[in-house]
Design an enzyme around this catalytic site. Structure first.
Site, PDB file in Angstrom:
ATOM      1  N   ASP A  52       0.993  -1.147   0.100  1.00  0.00           N
ATOM      2  CA  ASP A  52      -0.036   0.132   0.053  1.00  0.00           C
ATOM      3  C   ASP A  52       0.937   1.253  -0.046  1.00  0.00           C
ATOM      4  O   ASP A  52       1.668   1.270   0.913  1.00  0.00           O
ATOM      5  CB  ASP A  52      -0.801   0.099   1.193  1.00  0.00           C
ATOM      6  CG  ASP A  52      -1.621   1.341   1.263  1.00  0.00           C
ATOM      7  OD1 ASP A  52      -2.546   1.479   0.230  1.00  0.00           O
ATOM      8  OD2 ASP A  52      -1.810   1.915   2.426  1.00  0.00           O
ATOM      9  N   TYR A  57       2.982  10.026   0.763  1.00  0.00           N
ATOM     10  CA  TYR A  57       3.882   9.384   1.770  1.00  0.00           C
ATOM     11  C   TYR A  57       5.247   9.781   1.269  1.00  0.00           C
ATOM     12  O   TYR A  57       6.240   9.522   2.282  1.00  0.00           O
ATOM     13  CB  TYR A  57       3.763   7.988   1.734  1.00  0.00           C
ATOM     14  CG  TYR A  57       2.358   7.384   1.981  1.00  0.00           C
ATOM     15  CD1 TYR A  57       1.251   8.081   2.707  1.00  0.00           C
ATOM     16  CD2 TYR A  57       2.101   5.802   1.758  1.00  0.00           C
ATOM     17  CE1 TYR A  57      -0.004   7.636   2.761  1.00  0.00           C
ATOM     18  CE2 TYR A  57       0.568   5.454   2.158  1.00  0.00           C
ATOM     19  CZ  TYR A  57      -0.167   6.194   2.715  1.00  0.00           C
ATOM     20  OH  TYR A  57      -1.503   5.659   2.916  1.00  0.00           O
ATOM     21  N   LYS A  86      -2.390   6.014  -4.628  1.00  0.00           N
ATOM     22  CA  LYS A  86      -3.372   7.137  -4.175  1.00  0.00           C
ATOM     23  C   LYS A  86      -3.237   8.222  -4.905  1.00  0.00           C
ATOM     24  O   LYS A  86      -2.048   8.777  -4.783  1.00  0.00           O
ATOM     25  CB  LYS A  86      -3.769   7.122  -2.764  1.00  0.00           C
ATOM     26  CG  LYS A  86      -4.089   5.967  -2.087  1.00  0.00           C
ATOM     27  CD  LYS A  86      -3.913   5.873  -0.578  1.00  0.00           C
ATOM     28  CE  LYS A  86      -4.020   4.716   0.246  1.00  0.00           C
ATOM     29  NZ  LYS A  86      -2.753   4.202   0.104  1.00  0.00           N
ATOM     30  N   HIS A 119      -7.235   9.278  -2.884  1.00  0.00           N
ATOM     31  CA  HIS A 119      -7.048   9.030  -1.457  1.00  0.00           C
ATOM     32  C   HIS A 119      -8.087   9.987  -0.586  1.00  0.00           C
ATOM     33  O   HIS A 119      -8.513   9.246   0.426  1.00  0.00           O
ATOM     34  CB  HIS A 119      -5.599   9.929  -1.065  1.00  0.00           C
ATOM     35  CG  HIS A 119      -4.907   9.468  -0.106  1.00  0.00           C
ATOM     36  ND1 HIS A 119      -3.603   9.318   0.148  1.00  0.00           N
ATOM     37  CD2 HIS A 119      -5.286   8.880   1.139  1.00  0.00           C
ATOM     38  CE1 HIS A 119      -3.192   8.980   1.090  1.00  0.00           C
ATOM     39  NE2 HIS A 119      -4.267   8.528   1.768  1.00  0.00           N
TER      40      HIS A 119
END
Length: 186
Positions: A52, A57, A86, A119
């Site tokens: 994931d 991030y 995402k 997201h």
């Protein structure tokens, strides 16, 4: 056993390609640069096959190196993996979805994503200088959620992402997305 749990499959409802994914994924949120590479390599070596990820991030490039090395070293094949990423809030406009998805695929060193998510259902204006803008004008622009969702769905039709859906979305917004005409219907 732990290995059985990692490899247990969950069917994806309303899947466009008969998809299923592992019931447990290796999450990379807050995984630090310099550490996420080793963590992902170890996770894949231990049996995780669902990874994931997300642009926000800020570690997809390192994850991509780890995935590429695991495939090259024969630990797994690309078809064994289920890679999720995402679309971030600043990338909800149709042209931004395309650019963001292409960048994600390049960073992750793969030719497609297994699952592409919106997201959050809150589009933000693209910030100058790359700094997120939390003003009302930036956080609530006139970009329509259904438009961005259909742009993401278009990537499924072109095989850039095998599946698409949303995360962190209220039921009424999901209903807007899934009851509006699809690009595949035209």
């Amino acid at each position: 056993s732990t290995t059985k749990a990692i490899h247990a499959k969950v069917l994806l409802p309303n899947s466009q390609c008969g998809g299923a994914m592992n019931s447990q994924a290796f999450g990379t949120w807050q995984a630090k640069k310099g550490e996420v590479y080793t963590a992902v390599k170890n996770a894949i070596a231990c049996g995780y096959r669902t990874i994931d990820c997300a642009k926000i991030y800020r570690n997809q490039d390192e994850i991509g190196v780890a995935i590429h090395e695991c495939i090259t070293e024969g630990v797994c094949s690309r078809s064994d993996l289920f890679i999720i990423s995402k679309v971030w809030n600043t990338d909800h406009a149709p042209e931004a979805v395309a650019a963001s998805t292409k960048r994600t695929i390049a960073d992750l060193q793969c030719s497609y994503l297994d699952l592409l998510l919106i997201h959050w259902p809150t589009p933000w204006a693209h910030p100058a200088g790359g700094v997120d803008d939390f003003s009302d004008e930036a956080m609530f622009p006139k970009t329509k959620f259904v438009v961005e969702g259909k742009e993401v769905e278009g990537f499924v039709a072109t095989a850039t992402a095998a599946e698409q859906t949303t995360s962190n979305v209220a039921t009424y917004k999901a209903c807007l997305l899934y009851t509006s005409p699809s690009p595949r219907d035209s």
